[in-house]
Design a protein around this motif. Sequence first.
Motif, mmCIF file in Angstrom:
data_model
loop_
_atom_site.group_PDB
_atom_site.id
_atom_site.type_symbol
_atom_site.label_atom_id
_atom_site.label_comp_id
_atom_site.label_asym_id
_atom_site.label_seq_id
_atom_site.Cartn_x
_atom_site.Cartn_y
_atom_site.Cartn_z
ATOM 1 N N LEU A 1 79.001 -2.238 61.739
ATOM 2 C CA LEU A 1 78.963 -1.192 62.753
ATOM 3 C C LEU A 1 77.660 -1.221 63.539
ATOM 4 O O LEU A 1 76.586 -1.495 62.988
ATOM 5 N N ASN A 2 77.772 -0.909 64.825
ATOM 6 C CA ASN A 2 76.619 -0.817 65.709
ATOM 7 C C ASN A 2 76.571 0.563 66.340
ATOM 8 O O ASN A 2 77.596 1.104 66.765
ATOM 9 N N LEU A 3 75.386 1.131 66.401
ATOM 10 C CA LEU A 3 75.199 2.407 67.076
ATOM 11 C C LEU A 3 74.931 2.166 68.560
ATOM 12 O O LEU A 3 74.246 1.219 68.932
ATOM 13 N N ARG A 4 75.462 3.027 69.398
ATOM 14 C CA ARG A 4 75.155 2.909 70.817
ATOM 15 C C ARG A 4 73.825 3.586 71.115
ATOM 16 O O ARG A 4 73.355 4.438 70.355
ATOM 17 N N LYS A 5 73.227 3.198 72.216
ATOM 18 C CA LYS A 5 71.965 3.794 72.632
ATOM 19 C C LYS A 5 72.260 5.027 73.481
ATOM 20 O O LYS A 5 73.228 5.070 74.236
ATOM 21 N N GLY A 6 71.413 6.022 73.389
ATOM 22 C CA GLY A 6 71.550 7.193 74.233
ATOM 23 C C GLY A 6 71.209 6.876 75.678
ATOM 24 O O GLY A 6 70.545 5.871 75.984
ATOM 25 N N ASN A 7 71.648 7.716 76.574
ATOM 26 C CA ASN A 7 71.358 7.548 77.992
ATOM 27 C C ASN A 7 69.855 7.758 78.227
ATOM 28 O O ASN A 7 69.324 8.823 77.917
ATOM 29 N N ASN A 8 69.167 6.750 78.760
ATOM 30 C CA ASN A 8 67.714 6.858 78.935
ATOM 31 C C ASN A 8 67.318 7.336 80.330
ATOM 32 O O ASN A 8 66.140 7.283 80.700
ATOM 33 N N GLN A 9 68.292 7.811 81.124
ATOM 34 C CA GLN A 9 67.974 8.294 82.460
ATOM 35 C C GLN A 9 68.498 9.703 82.730
ATOM 36 O O GLN A 9 68.071 10.346 83.685
ATOM 37 N N GLY B 1 87.235 20.655 62.304
ATOM 38 C CA GLY B 1 85.891 21.190 62.350
ATOM 39 C C GLY B 1 85.294 21.185 63.735
ATOM 40 O O GLY B 1 85.983 21.020 64.746
ATOM 41 N N LEU B 2 83.973 21.342 63.776
ATOM 42 C CA LEU B 2 83.208 21.418 65.009
ATOM 43 C C LEU B 2 82.267 20.228 65.095
ATOM 44 O O LEU B 2 81.724 19.774 64.079
ATOM 45 N N GLU B 3 82.032 19.753 66.321
ATOM 46 C CA GLU B 3 81.148 18.617 66.537
ATOM 47 C C GLU B 3 80.357 18.836 67.820
ATOM 48 O O GLU B 3 80.889 19.321 68.823
ATOM 49 N N ALA B 4 79.062 18.479 67.795
ATOM 50 C CA ALA B 4 78.210 18.586 68.976
ATOM 51 C C ALA B 4 77.331 17.349 69.050
ATOM 52 O O ALA B 4 76.851 16.849 68.020
ATOM 53 N N ALA B 5 77.106 16.846 70.261
ATOM 54 C CA ALA B 5 76.277 15.664 70.458
ATOM 55 C C ALA B 5 75.401 15.861 71.685
ATOM 56 O O ALA B 5 75.785 16.559 72.640
ATOM 57 N N ALA B 6 74.223 15.254 71.656
ATOM 58 C CA ALA B 6 73.303 15.304 72.780
ATOM 59 C C ALA B 6 72.591 13.968 72.883
ATOM 60 O O ALA B 6 72.332 13.302 71.875
ATOM 61 N N GLU B 7 72.283 13.568 74.105
ATOM 62 C CA GLU B 7 71.553 12.329 74.341
ATOM 63 C C GLU B 7 70.761 12.461 75.629
ATOM 64 O O GLU B 7 71.052 13.305 76.487
#
Length: 798
Positions: free
Chosen positions: A249-257, A269-275
């Motif tokens: 498995l590979n993790l993606r990179k967050g948006n750097n802009q 359930g509940l899920e939240a993400a931020a980048e």
Amino acid sequence: MTINRKKQLIFMLFCLFTFALAGQEENLVTQVVRGQVVDRESKSPLAGANISIEKTIPLLGTGTDAEGRFILEAVPVGRQTIIVTFLGYEPMVLGNIMVTSGKEIVLDLELTESAVPLDELVVKATDQVNRPLNEMALVSARTFSVEETGRYASSFFDPARMAQNYAGLSGTGGSSDLFNEIIVRGNSPKGVLWRLEGIEIPNPNHFGSLGNSGGGISMLSSSMLSNSDFYTGAFPAEFGNASSGVFDLNLRKGNNQKREYSLMAGLLGLEAAAEGPLGRSGASYLVNARYSTLAILEGIGLNPVGDVLPKYGDLSFHIHFPETPLGQISIFGLGGQNKAYDYAEKDSSTWVYTSDRYSYEEDQSVGTIGMVHRMLLGNNAYLKTVIAASTQTEGDRAYFYDARDGYREIDDFTSDFRTNTYRISTSFTQKLNAKHTFKAGLIAGSISYAVNAREKDYKNENWITYLADRGETQQYQGFCQWKYRPSENLTLTGGFHVNYYDFNGQFSFEPRMAARYDLSARHTLTGAIGVHSKPEHPAFYLSETSIGSETRNLPNRDLKYARALHAVIGYEFFMNPQLKASVEVYFQHLYDVPVADDLTSKATLLNALEIWDVLDAGPAVNAGLGRNYGIDLTLEKNFSQHFYFLFTASVFESRYRTLGGQWYNTRFNGKYHFNLLGGKEFVLGRNKQKLLGFNVKGIVNGGNRTTPIDLDASIREMRTIRDENRFLAESVGTYYRFDIGISYKINRPKATHSIMLDIQNVTNHLNIYQVYFNGSAGAIEKEYHTGFFPVLNYRIEF
């Protein structure tokens, strides 16, 4: 289907289509597509590569800068095809990239340098079909995308559930069909290796058990993942500690802009993400959190982990620094906790059966934190180092209430497993030229453990001890592999993996080789052969039954680990760039297999699913053999023209030989497994910014193996007595089910709204899980797999 099930289905469909009708027409919505293009082998950036969006008017296109980076603005939402070309390299075609308004598309693209002169280079159909990300993988491997984990019916955004659709894989035969464990070509699920960012991690699933590779619910959200690989056999030399399959498995990179967020709420359930960016250096962060008590499912009478009441939560993150004085650095982490319990009533008047007095508790936690460092060494080489620390704990307690003493809790069974692991992996890759690539690496690990398990023996008023040990051990691995492309049509790889396990002083040398030959633009032959092994957790070697103060002599401590010789040959036929048929024939010879040191016993480690299957095992010897052989067929149409389908068929045998020389079916010998899934997407709205999707799946397999019940003996003993002369000789019955998935997506100017309904076993067909003798009824009864199981989710990305 019962009236209750019908009500559940009608309610969920009403929610889905109410949401669908709520969408209003909007103006044209666009998004940014950007990324980086690098050389596949050396990871060096490619300046001047051309990137274009197919069938856009006017044509959208751009080139990469000195760092290989590109940006395309005002790309219309919807599915787009991206074409990447660069002088001297094989073209890349990325079909059906889903562009949405709620999240920018950031792509990491790798091109393969051509092994032939430029005037001979042609675009082949094979260039447009998903191939493994690992340049050394030539057979029994494929890449998968995050979108597939959500698109395939009843995959529930889980990479393991999605992989169960591939040829050679099955999700039944071990435990519940709601668990995501994977049986690969008749092997136990415990033979699967999980890697994250290039290093081994503990089983990343909630409600898993020590030694198992699956569980009830994945701890790793699909929103954290980038494209990843899965292997079903004959792995490249860099993979150790695996005997049946590999998740890489590979993790993606967050948006750097730009800062972006997503929220999802559903029955699980509940899920939240931020980048978003970190400072102005190009660094980025990505974090995801989930929590659930499964209370909603419990309220409608459904539970994905059985009769107990579960809770779970997890957190994962990825921080990426693309430019530091020392090279690229990433920090990642994954952690999860879950609890399951079933408490008895403290009121003896409610007790009808003895079991009504019993309570059960289970607590588990898994965590990994690591760092990745990659440094380019010139234009044709790089060094990659990964360090990680992992922890895994599991505690179980069964007890009952004694009404004679104020409902005092009396323990019946307790267990406590704790494992801490520290690993470092470093590899060096050198691209000598377009024809030769060399890769070598070392892996070192330190494992500390404390394992305890005991059960009360009421007959003798003693405790039966199965495990009572603690200690520390080390493991060292190394590998070397070479890829040679003498021509554009022929690719060869060869290498070896070495593995030393300090716990029992075992060493293995595992040679491996593979070949891929393109007979023409449409026809390809593949083949691979190699030796593989997987040392077990120390608890598997330390298990022994002792009563009271008896001395524990640990007869299995110095067992060797089982080895497997994998051989695979395959043929691929590319009917067109989007339609592919393939067949693989394989043979696996397993040797040094631990079996019971008893000429009449049928016990073997090959039938173990987890630590609970060996706790009461006696002395064993490495005298067993195993054979897995079969044929895997695949017919796959990639998502194009708004539809896709995948048909897989596997026919196989999985057998083993005991110390006495008899051959038996393994627990996982389902004989056959068929999948047929597909889906259609409808583009709606004046500006094509709404998508309505329908997905279906059908599964048929041979069902779980069972040893027939001796009814006469069971009646006499008033308990289940099986005919051991026919050990695992029968199936409980054919397993089949139908799943459906419905989704609706609306792209607003600054947000994407999605609602998704997946239903596993939509017809509520009752598949037999196992059979047993009910002493109270004096008859054989059946226990069933999961029936109708819906999962409804709403997601917003902005």
